[in-house]
Design an enzyme around this catalytic site. Sequence first.
Site, PDB file in Angstrom:
ATOM      1  N   ILE A  82       0.872  -1.174   0.000  1.00 40.58           N
ATOM      2  CA  ILE A  82       0.000   0.000   0.000  1.00 40.58           C
ATOM      3  C   ILE A  82       0.907   1.220   0.000  1.00 40.58           C
ATOM      4  CG2 ILE A  82      -1.751   1.298   1.261  1.00 40.58           C
ATOM      5  CD1 ILE A  82      -2.408  -1.492   2.608  1.00 40.58           C
ATOM      6  N   HIS A 139       9.645   6.456  -1.896  1.00 48.80           N
ATOM      7  CA  HIS A 139       8.186   6.358  -1.884  1.00 48.80           C
ATOM      8  C   HIS A 139       7.780   5.368  -0.786  1.00 48.80           C
ATOM      9  CE1 HIS A 139       4.415   6.730  -4.588  1.00 48.80           C
ATOM     10  NE2 HIS A 139       4.051   6.477  -3.331  1.00 48.80           N
ATOM     11  N   ALA A 140       7.347   5.904   0.336  1.00 47.13           N
ATOM     12  CA  ALA A 140       6.957   5.073   1.475  1.00 47.13           C
ATOM     13  C   ALA A 140       5.854   4.103   1.065  1.00 47.13           C
ATOM     14  CB  ALA A 140       6.475   5.951   2.628  1.00 47.13           C
ATOM     15  N   HIS A 141       5.923   2.887   1.589  1.00 46.85           N
ATOM     16  CA  HIS A 141       4.878   1.903   1.301  1.00 46.85           C
ATOM     17  C   HIS A 141       4.862   0.824   2.380  1.00 46.85           C
ATOM     18  CE1 HIS A 141       8.553   0.562  -0.742  1.00 46.85           C
ATOM     19  NE2 HIS A 141       8.118  -0.678  -0.574  1.00 46.85           N
ATOM     20  N   MET A 142       3.685   0.292   2.592  1.00 43.59           N
ATOM     21  CA  MET A 142       3.442  -0.752   3.588  1.00 43.59           C
ATOM     22  C   MET A 142       3.408  -2.104   2.891  1.00 43.59           C
ATOM     23  SD  MET A 142       2.515  -1.245   6.877  1.00 43.59           S
ATOM     24  CE  MET A 142       1.677   0.234   7.447  1.00 43.59           C
TER      25      MET A 142
END
Length: 188
Positions: A82, A139-142
Site C-alpha cells: 500500500i 516512496h513510502a509503502h506498507m
Amino acid sequence: MSNQNLWAPWRISYIKGLDDNDREQPHDSKASSHLQSGCFLCDAASHELTDQQRLDQLVILRGKDCVLMMNRYPYTNGHMMIAPHNHVPDTCDMTIEQRAEMMEMTNLAGQAVKLAMNAQGVNIGMNIGRCAGAGVPGHAHMHIVPRWHGDANFMQIVGQIRVIPQALDDSYKLLCDAVQKLLGEDRS
C-alpha cells in the site's frame, strides 16, 4: 540458545558508501501522475489507468489517497503493498488522511488474504530509507505478507530460494474478488 554474533566486517564499505542524505526528496505529484514516472508506485497510483494497465500494474484498489497493489516480486504468495498516491519518503511526510487510509487498506488487505488464501497470519511492515531495506526509498509503502503455519521450508532456509505456489495473475484475481466482497460487506 545463546546469543551469537555474526561478524561481517566487509559490510562497512557498503554502509560508508550510503549517502548521508538517504531520504529521496518528494517530487511533484503532478509530474508523477503520468505513467512511466520512474517510480512504479507512482505509476500504479495514476488516475488514468485503463483496466489493462491496472492488471499490468497489479493494482487491486485505488483509494482517495492510497493504492493497494500486489508485489510483482513477492516474498510469498499474496504479498501486497500500500502506497500513498504522491511520492513521499516517510510516513511523517504523509498527510493524516493518507496515514489513516493506509491503515484502513492494511486492515482490508489482511482480511483479504485470510479470506482468499486462508492465511493463518499476516506480517505487516515498512522499510523507511535505503539502510532499513527499502527497495524504493523515496516512496513510502506498507507491505502485507500472508503467512501459514510451517511456511518457512527447507528451500528458503537451505537453498535461499522462495517457492511461490501460485501465478501472480491467479493471486491477483483471488485478492481482487476478496477485496470487492469485503467492501460490499458492512465492515463497521
